[in-house]
Design a protein around this motif. Structure first.
Motif, mmCIF file in Angstrom:
data_model
loop_
_atom_site.group_PDB
_atom_site.id
_atom_site.type_symbol
_atom_site.label_atom_id
_atom_site.label_comp_id
_atom_site.label_asym_id
_atom_site.label_seq_id
_atom_site.Cartn_x
_atom_site.Cartn_y
_atom_site.Cartn_z
ATOM 1 N N PRO A 2 18.333 -12.800 -54.932
ATOM 2 C CA PRO A 2 18.152 -12.538 -55.112
ATOM 3 C C PRO A 2 18.224 -13.032 -55.109
ATOM 4 C CG PRO A 2 16.376 -12.199 -53.550
ATOM 5 C CD PRO A 2 17.341 -12.978 -54.437
ATOM 6 N N ARG A 3 19.436 -12.611 -57.086
ATOM 7 C CA ARG A 3 18.782 -12.949 -55.903
ATOM 8 C C ARG A 3 17.890 -11.738 -55.382
ATOM 9 N NH1 ARG A 3 22.711 -11.304 -52.878
ATOM 10 N NH2 ARG A 3 22.872 -9.889 -53.465
ATOM 11 N N HIS A 287 24.255 -9.866 -62.151
ATOM 12 C CA HIS A 287 25.058 -10.931 -61.801
ATOM 13 C C HIS A 287 26.213 -10.964 -62.869
ATOM 14 C CE1 HIS A 287 22.385 -13.445 -58.713
ATOM 15 N NE2 HIS A 287 22.635 -12.058 -58.478
ATOM 16 N N HIS A 321 16.488 -12.908 -65.204
ATOM 17 C CA HIS A 321 16.416 -12.036 -64.002
ATOM 18 C C HIS A 321 17.054 -10.633 -64.272
ATOM 19 C CE1 HIS A 321 16.577 -15.371 -60.538
ATOM 20 N NE2 HIS A 321 15.650 -15.414 -61.264
ATOM 21 N N HIS A 336 21.780 -5.484 -56.229
ATOM 22 C CA HIS A 336 20.772 -5.076 -57.213
ATOM 23 C C HIS A 336 20.271 -3.687 -57.251
ATOM 24 C CE1 HIS A 336 19.284 -9.534 -57.542
ATOM 25 N NE2 HIS A 336 20.731 -9.382 -57.849
ATOM 26 N N GLU A 366 14.009 -8.490 -59.648
ATOM 27 C CA GLU A 366 14.420 -8.706 -58.151
ATOM 28 C C GLU A 366 14.949 -7.297 -57.675
ATOM 29 O OE1 GLU A 366 17.561 -11.652 -59.253
ATOM 30 O OE2 GLU A 366 15.777 -13.318 -58.220
#
Ligand SMILES: [Zn+2]
Ligand SMILES: [Zn+2]
Length: 461
Positions: A2-3, A287, A321, A336, A366
């Motif tokens: 994914p991420r 993350h 991201h 996510h 993502e």
């Protein structure tokens, strides 16, 4: 990941929104995906080694997510009608692209789009959602060997990116295969990972792409330093075997012995890289938050960036991201959420899109786009990305103390609040229980030690 988000293989492709029905069409797409060798991204835990155990966990997680009420997701929209044959994606765009110079800061916002049908299809898919930057997979995520890039894919990618004025050198950020673990200790597996990694870099160079994002790797329970050393060695070798591509390390959420959850991990890899011009970092907001880096208040955000600049160095930041998080700060869970609906919240993203240090970098969503129709069918709603891009662009230069911001924030955060409160309570309880167990274990060990000492004393007297 994914991420790259929560999209699963066999589901609707970019530009060909699901018609919300027919198993037959799903099967057909699956067959197409296999033919084309490129599949949709899916949500995977950070460990790069595709073990059976992980697969089970991913499955369990998907189920767990499905059990969660859809409260934290925007309401399902009706699936888009299929584009008629011959009509371009452009004409069918869900949102127009915002001219970059119309924005108060040069923020290139887009999403990880599908490349099913060949890498060239990523361009119309990016246009479709009004993206000024995009990510894609360069080959299948489930196969070690893939056919080389077809000539029409190569030509198509070049022609279409030129036609749609995407500077793929700067604003296209391919995502590396999840199969690749450069920290792999096993010689055969390490060679396989390296071959696939190098193949990805070569694909980037033939497509004119400069940045290549990948997960650093997993130590699989082994020592951290050795894993870092192996990762750096592979990157150095790959740099020697290629010319221009910049390898971009993605920060991780921190589960297991994955490398890259701390800025120090990233720094330590970079330290070992010979050509510093060809190494960089992509910050994934979900993350970072899961790994304990707060971004929510302006002060917390500044502190996190100060840390990053001090430990890693601003010169290495190449991409972002953009994902909200379904789990609280420090959870180490990589789940996510849609922008403004998770534990990060809209204020965090206001901080992000107004930070001058991110100008010019590709910013990739993502976020999950799987939605359910009223009769329970799942489909991919790409309108979610189109709307999130516009939302993030709207935040640039917006006064966070304004009524406009407050209304947006409340609209997005309210539906999932009860669910987040429940998760937060669970997290506190879990931390409490873990600490209690630790205290208990320590007391038991002390007692045992004391009893042993008493016995020894008795025996000697
Ligand atoms: Zn990411
Ligand atoms: Zn990733």
């Amino acid at each position: 990941m994914p991420r790259p988000s929560l999209r699963k293989p066999g589901k609707a492709e970019g530009g060909e929104p699901a018609d919300g029905a027919a198993k037959a069409s799903v099967t057909k797409r699956k067959a197409n995906d296999e033919l084309d060798g490129i599949e949709e991204p899916e949500e995977i835990e950070e460990e790069s080694k595709p073990t059976k155990r992980r697969k089970t966990r991913v499955k369990a997680e998907e189920e767990e997510e499905e059990e969660e009420p859809a409260a934290d997701q925007p309401p399902a929209r009706k699936p888009q009608r299929k584009a008629g044959k011959g009509k371009s994606q452009d004409a069918m765009a869900l949102a127009p692209r915002t001219p970059i110079d119309a924005l108060k800061k040069l923020m290139y916002i887009g999403a990880h789009v599908s490349a099913a049908g060949g890498v060239q299809s990523s361009i119309p898919n990016a246009v479709h959602i009004g993206a000024n930057a995009f990510a894609l997979f360069l080959k299948s995520q489930r196969k070690w060997t893939n056919p080389p890039l077809a000539k029409d894919a190569l030509d198509g990618f070049r022609t279409l990116s030129h036609e749609h004025k995407y500077d793929v050198h700067k604003h296209c950020l391919p995502h590396g295969s999840y199969l690749i673990n450069l920290a792999q200790a096993d010689k055969t597996k390490a060679a396989q990972a390296y071959t696939s990694f190098l193949d990805d870099l070569e694909r980037c160079e033939s497509l004119g792409i400069k940045l290549y994002n990948f997960h650093p790797g997993s130590a699989n329970g082994g020592p951290r330093v050795e894993a870092i050393w192996r990762i750096a060695k592979k990157i150095n070798n790959a740099h020697k075997a290629t010319k221009t591509v910049v390898t971009v390390l993605e920060n991780m959420a921190g589960q297991g012995t994955v490398i890259g959850a701390t800025f120090e991990d990233l720094r330590d890899i970079i330290r070992l890289i010979k050509n510093k011009d060809r190494i960089g970092v992509c910050i994934d907001t979900c993350h970072a938050f899961a790994a304990g880096y707060d971004l929510r208040s302006p002060e917390a955000f500044q502190e996190t960036m100060k840390q990053f600049n001090k430990v890693v160095g601003a010169r290495y930041l190449k991409a972002l991201h953009l994902n909200d998080s379904k789990r609280p700060l420090g959870s180490q869970r990589d789940l996510h959420a849609n922008i403004g609906t998770g534990f990060l919240g809209l204020r965090a993203f206001h901080n992000v899109v107004n930070y001058d240090g991110f100008a010019g970098l590709p910013m990739i969503l993502e976020t999950p786009i799987d939605r359910k129709t009223p009769d329970g069918k799942t489909f991919e709603d790409k309108q979610v990305w189109a709307d999130e891009i516009k939302l993030l662009e709207r935040l640039i230069g917006m006064d966070p103390d304004s009524a406009e911001f407050a209304a947006l924030e409340a609209d997005l955060s309210a539906p999932g609040r009860a669910e987040r409160d429940r998760i937060q309570e669970e997290a506190v309880l879990k931390a409490h229980n873990a600490l209690a167990a630790e205290v208990k274990a320590k007391a038991a060990a002390d007692k045992k030690k004391a009893a042993k000492a008493r016995r020894r004393k008795k025996a000697s007297s």
